[in-house]
Scaffold this active site. Sequence first.
Site, PDB file in Angstrom:
ATOM      1  N   CYS B  87       0.831  -1.207   0.000  1.00 56.07           N
ATOM      2  CA  CYS B  87       0.000   0.000   0.000  1.00 56.07           C
ATOM      3  C   CYS B  87       0.867   1.259   0.000  1.00 56.07           C
ATOM      4  O   CYS B  87       1.501   1.565  -0.982  1.00 56.07           O
ATOM      5  CB  CYS B  87      -0.966  -0.039   1.186  1.00 56.07           C
ATOM      6  SG  CYS B  87      -2.358   1.105   0.992  1.00 56.07           S
ATOM      7  N   HIS B 196      -3.455  -5.736   1.396  1.00 52.86           N
ATOM      8  CA  HIS B 196      -2.671  -5.903   2.620  1.00 52.86           C
ATOM      9  C   HIS B 196      -2.563  -7.359   3.076  1.00 52.86           C
ATOM     10  O   HIS B 196      -3.385  -7.821   3.863  1.00 52.86           O
ATOM     11  CB  HIS B 196      -3.321  -5.099   3.749  1.00 52.86           C
ATOM     12  CG  HIS B 196      -3.169  -3.629   3.592  1.00 52.86           C
ATOM     13  ND1 HIS B 196      -2.198  -2.899   4.239  1.00 52.86           N
ATOM     14  CD2 HIS B 196      -3.863  -2.748   2.846  1.00 52.86           C
ATOM     15  CE1 HIS B 196      -2.300  -1.625   3.906  1.00 52.86           C
ATOM     16  NE2 HIS B 196      -3.302  -1.503   3.062  1.00 52.86           N
ATOM     17  N   GLU B 198      -0.593  -8.548   5.240  1.00 45.89           N
ATOM     18  CA  GLU B 198      -0.305  -8.629   6.688  1.00 45.89           C
ATOM     19  C   GLU B 198      -1.572  -8.644   7.529  1.00 45.89           C
ATOM     20  O   GLU B 198      -1.518  -8.993   8.712  1.00 45.89           O
ATOM     21  CB  GLU B 198       0.634  -7.483   7.111  1.00 45.89           C
ATOM     22  CG  GLU B 198      -0.025  -6.129   7.358  1.00 45.89           C
ATOM     23  CD  GLU B 198      -0.350  -5.363   6.079  1.00 45.89           C
ATOM     24  OE1 GLU B 198      -0.310  -5.978   4.992  1.00 45.89           O
ATOM     25  OE2 GLU B 198      -0.665  -4.175   6.171  1.00 45.89           O
TER      26      GLU B 198
END
EC number: 6.3.5.3
Lengths: 87, 226
Positions: B87, B196, B198
Amino acid sequence: MARVVVDVMLKPEILDPQGQAVQRALPRLGFDGISDVRQGKRFELEVDGPVDDAALARIHDLAESFLANTVIEDFTVKVEEVAEASK
Amino acid sequence: MTTRIGVVTFPGSLDDRDTQRAIRIAGAEPVALWHKDKDLKQVDAVVLCGGFSYGDYLRAGAIARFSPVMEPLIEQAKAGLPVLGICNGFQILTEAHLLPGAMLGNDHLHFICRDQKLRVENADTSWTSDYDAGQEIHIPLKNMDGRYVADEYTLDELEAEGRVAFRYVDFNPNGSLRDIAGITNEAGNVVGLMPHPEHAVEPLIGTGRTDGLPFFTSILKKLVTA
């Protein structure tokens, strides 16, 4: 003191949804006949000392490496006359 | 020896802790790096995480790109250090010219937050080897400036060299050209993507899936076998 103005605009081929949103609002506000709007950025740099060729070259570098992303944006650099403040 | 993966925190970074957590879950040691650090503390890889570094002023990632930590990072990334930009991290990598193209405001002008389906197009990068090429995954996406653009020549080159690493499937959330969600550099060590991974490493949170975990296990495997 002098002022140098750097104008940054998205390249013509890059979609500008902000400009389009502004353009679409215009008829509602009674402004007809404006077929396109593109939105850019204007930087006003107050420069100490004379704006000679060397100073302009440095500002050109600054604009090219930082103020504009030349992958997507074009820029122009121009010196603006600053009216002397009356004392 | 434990693999050490640096996570840079810039002023305005949001996902540094989640990224450190993902690295820990994958079995590596996260190393906190500060944007003013002038060295990378001898980490084996670096993740530039999501957020709004410097408030996204000027352009997303433009100011962060000139932080002191970026100087050794750019140099070492060019020499082969694995770097993943998620991002805002992807935006910083394009601003630093470690990846081609640029990121612009979403075409619909809104912030978007959703579970996004992606196709892994390239499973040969440092960060994607634990996926299969063509595999479809769901990971969260949240951004304001996620529209990937590049000129036609660059896009053709990326396609021809297999450097489109991820593509949006079913829905293009931001107007990215050719549905590009992530790309890699020529060497495959630098990867950037908007969604994302994560946030999808534990079944209890996010999408309820762990489709993002292979990013972090891929790099571990890569470093162990290197």
